[in-house]
Design a protein around this motif. Sequence first.
Motif, short mmCIF file in Angstrom:
data_model
loop_
_atom_site.label_atom_id
_atom_site.label_comp_id
_atom_site.label_asym_id
_atom_site.label_seq_id
_atom_site.Cartn_x
_atom_site.Cartn_y
_atom_site.Cartn_z
N UNK A 1 -7.10 1.54 6.56
CA UNK A 1 -6.13 0.76 5.80
C UNK A 1 -4.98 1.57 5.22
N UNK A 2 -4.92 2.85 5.53
CA UNK A 2 -3.83 3.69 5.02
C UNK A 2 -2.85 3.99 6.15
N UNK A 3 -1.58 3.94 5.81
CA UNK A 3 -0.55 4.25 6.80
C UNK A 3 -0.18 5.72 6.72
N UNK B 1 0.82 -1.21 0.00
CA UNK B 1 0.00 0.00 0.00
C UNK B 1 0.85 1.26 0.00
N UNK B 2 2.02 1.19 0.57
CA UNK B 2 2.87 2.39 0.60
C UNK B 2 3.86 2.43 -0.56
N UNK B 3 4.27 1.28 -1.04
CA UNK B 3 5.31 1.24 -2.07
C UNK B 3 4.81 0.84 -3.44
N UNK C 1 -6.27 4.99 -4.86
CA UNK C 1 -6.93 5.95 -3.98
C UNK C 1 -8.26 6.35 -4.59
N UNK C 2 -9.30 6.34 -3.79
CA UNK C 2 -10.62 6.73 -4.27
C UNK C 2 -10.76 8.25 -4.23
N UNK D 1 0.39 13.79 8.23
CA UNK D 1 0.25 12.33 8.14
C UNK D 1 -0.73 11.73 9.14
N UNK D 2 -1.07 12.47 10.19
CA UNK D 2 -2.07 11.97 11.15
C UNK D 2 -3.44 11.80 10.51
N UNK D 3 -3.65 12.39 9.34
CA UNK D 3 -4.91 12.21 8.62
C UNK D 3 -5.13 10.73 8.28
N UNK D 4 -4.09 9.93 8.38
CA UNK D 4 -4.22 8.49 8.13
C UNK D 4 -5.26 7.86 9.04
N UNK D 5 -5.45 8.43 10.22
CA UNK D 5 -6.45 7.89 11.15
C UNK D 5 -7.86 8.00 10.60
N UNK D 6 -8.06 8.86 9.63
CA UNK D 6 -9.37 9.05 9.01
C UNK D 6 -9.57 8.13 7.80
#
Length: 142
Positions: free
Chosen positions: A124-126, A66-68, A99-100, A116-121
Motif C-alpha cells: 500500500x505504499x508508493x 498516502x503520499x500527501x 507509518x508503523x 524508492x524501490x523499497x516500496x515493493x516491500x
Amino acid sequence: MAGRLWTDEELAILTEGYPKEGIRVMERLPGRTRSMITQRAHRLGLAAPADEWSEEELAILKACYLTEGSDVVNRLPGKTRNAVRAQAQRIGLLNKARWSAKEDEILFQWYPTEGPDAAERLEGRTRESVRIHAQKLGIRCR
C-alpha cells in the motif's frame, strides 16, 4: 465575546441547525466564532453532517492521501483539512497514512540500497511516499 453566555435562542439555533448545516449555522449566530460554535456543539453532543464527497473527490483522496496526507486539500477545492482527515478516517486511509514501526524498520534496512524501490516491500505504499518518509527519517540512498 469569550465570556458571554449562550442565550436560549442561540442554543436553539445551534441545536437545530448544527446537525443539518454544520458550521454554516454560524451565519445565523452573529458574534459567535467558528471555535465557539464547534466547542459548544461538542459539549452538547451535536455532530455536524457528513460532508458530501463526489466520486471524483474520493478518487483524488484515495490516490493522493498516502503520499500527501492532509496536503491533498490543495487538490480538493472547497474542502478543509479537517474534512479531508475525517473522510480519510471514514474510508480507512488515516491509519494507513501513519507509518508503523515495522515499516520504518523495513525502510532502515532496505532504503539505503534499494531507494524508492523499497516500496515493493511495503504493501500500500508508493515509491513517492517511501521516498518522502525515508527523507523524514533521515535515511539516504547510497
